[in-house]
Design a protein around this motif. Sequence first.
Motif, PDB file in Angstrom:
ATOM      1  N   ALA A 183      61.711  92.260  67.860  1.00  0.00           N
ATOM      2  CA  ALA A 183      60.980  93.377  67.252  1.00  0.00           C
ATOM      3  C   ALA A 183      61.509  94.719  67.722  1.00  0.00           C
ATOM      4  O   ALA A 183      61.370  95.735  67.017  1.00  0.00           O
ATOM      5  N   GLY A 184      62.133  94.750  68.893  1.00  0.00           N
ATOM      6  CA  GLY A 184      62.604  96.000  69.469  1.00  0.00           C
ATOM      7  C   GLY A 184      63.543  96.800  68.588  1.00  0.00           C
ATOM      8  O   GLY A 184      63.386  98.020  68.456  1.00  0.00           O
ATOM      9  N   PRO A 185      64.555  96.163  67.953  1.00  0.00           N
ATOM     10  CA  PRO A 185      65.438  96.934  67.090  1.00  0.00           C
ATOM     11  C   PRO A 185      64.703  97.686  65.977  1.00  0.00           C
ATOM     12  O   PRO A 185      65.095  98.801  65.609  1.00  0.00           O
ATOM     13  N   PHE A 186      63.638  97.109  65.448  1.00  0.00           N
ATOM     14  CA  PHE A 186      62.887  97.798  64.404  1.00  0.00           C
ATOM     15  C   PHE A 186      62.107  98.989  64.975  1.00  0.00           C
ATOM     16  O   PHE A 186      61.897  99.990  64.279  1.00  0.00           O
ATOM     17  N   ALA A 187      61.677  98.894  66.232  1.00  0.00           N
ATOM     18  CA  ALA A 187      61.046 100.042  66.872  1.00  0.00           C
ATOM     19  C   ALA A 187      62.045 101.185  67.010  1.00  0.00           C
ATOM     20  O   ALA A 187      61.719 102.356  66.759  1.00  0.00           O
TER      21      ALA A 187
END
Length: 476
Positions: A183-187
């Motif tokens: 999920a981090g890349p989308f953040a």
Amino acid sequence: MATDLTVPRTAARLDVAPIQRRTMRLLFTTQIIGGVGVTIGISVGALLAARVAGTAVAGVAQSAGVVGAALLAVPVTRIMARHGRRPGLVLAYAVGAVGGVLVVLAAATRSVPLLFLGMLLFGGGTAANLQARYTAVDLAEPARRGRQLSLIVWATTIGAVAAPNFAALADRVTTGWGLPPLAGPFAFSAAAFVLASVVLLGLLRPDPLLTARRLAAAAVVGSAAPDGAGAGGPGPAAAGHNGVAPAAAVAAEAPTGGGAGPATAPVGVRPPRTAGMRLAWSVVRGQPAARLGIAAVAIGHLVMVAVMAMTPVRLGESHADADVLRLVGIVLSLHIAGMYAFSPVVGWLTDRLGRRAVILGGVGLLLAACAVAGTAGHHTPRLSVGLVLLGLGWSGTMVAGSTLLSESVSAGVRPSVQGFSDLIMGLAGAGAAVLSGFVMQLAGYPVLTLLAAVATVPLVALALRPVPTGAPGEED
């Protein structure tokens, strides 16, 4: 912002060269930021979708971003038609940021509907990146349109090529913050989109599209006034002093696209209230050059997506799981470099050789790519060469097609027609992504590349169609 565009007396004296240079620098910067935002999310999108929704629908979830970019082109360009480029680009990036946040929430809650909605809105980042290339030519000189558009396309290279390599770092950092894996890349994508929108909101002034319309209106008023007087004095808009005449010509010379109605209203005074996809279709239908531009962009994108989407699957047929991700990263990075890294050269050739010639050259590269990739078997270096050629062919059809489209219609309807083009391109890409999976499963990768090559036939026929002498928008 008022929707009535007045024609100030100083409009004809305006030196647009500094405005264009400032606009190009700003767009170049935001394209890098936006390119990072789009690519860092896309690089893990399929993997995240597979974890949340299952492998069977991972491809469909990934395609939602493509569909979202296509559909968002409609409201974004409607806003641009009425209020200028700045609010449209800001809105697109803001929607992309909301989509990134929703994808993070979907990963945390394992909500499939939220994932699809987030991916759909995430397409706003792509929509903004695509519309930025058109913003670059609003005030560009006719002889430099292709190069200036291609420079903005090229700026995406920096973010698009580098971003996949930062996805793992972003994931590690945000996992420590308590976010779910992948999920981090989308953040980070959401943060990049917010940054791009804030920069454009504060710095894209004056708006290039509104400036082009004011210059066009000043040129019309000046040419209609007795003895060349009007709009601020005796004909400076036509005199070529301080770079004014060429810029006014950019906005004023383009044909209206044929037909009566709002498209034939004086350019620059008031954009048509009916601006939208229906108006865009009526304009394109009567303008052969615009049809060719849209076809070049859409078909080039269709072929590229169809072949590129199934290349990781092809690599997975002959390599162990431990090696596939590494090879996919290398091959797709080479492919993205082919798409963007040489776009300034493509833009120079577009201005030098003509729009049609470069479109046909792009088609030739797409055909070569299909031949090389389709006959590569499981030879990874040869497959990589095919993907590089595929990116180069896409660049040729995208840059030359977008340039031809932009100069083939009037400034009053240009945003609507450009949005219509991006809508068609996005839907073509989404359809190709979905159908390519079925073709791959039923017939294999070589048949997929063969069908992709056959898809270029209508574009070749359209590009080779005889050009009527003096037809507006047809001169290269």
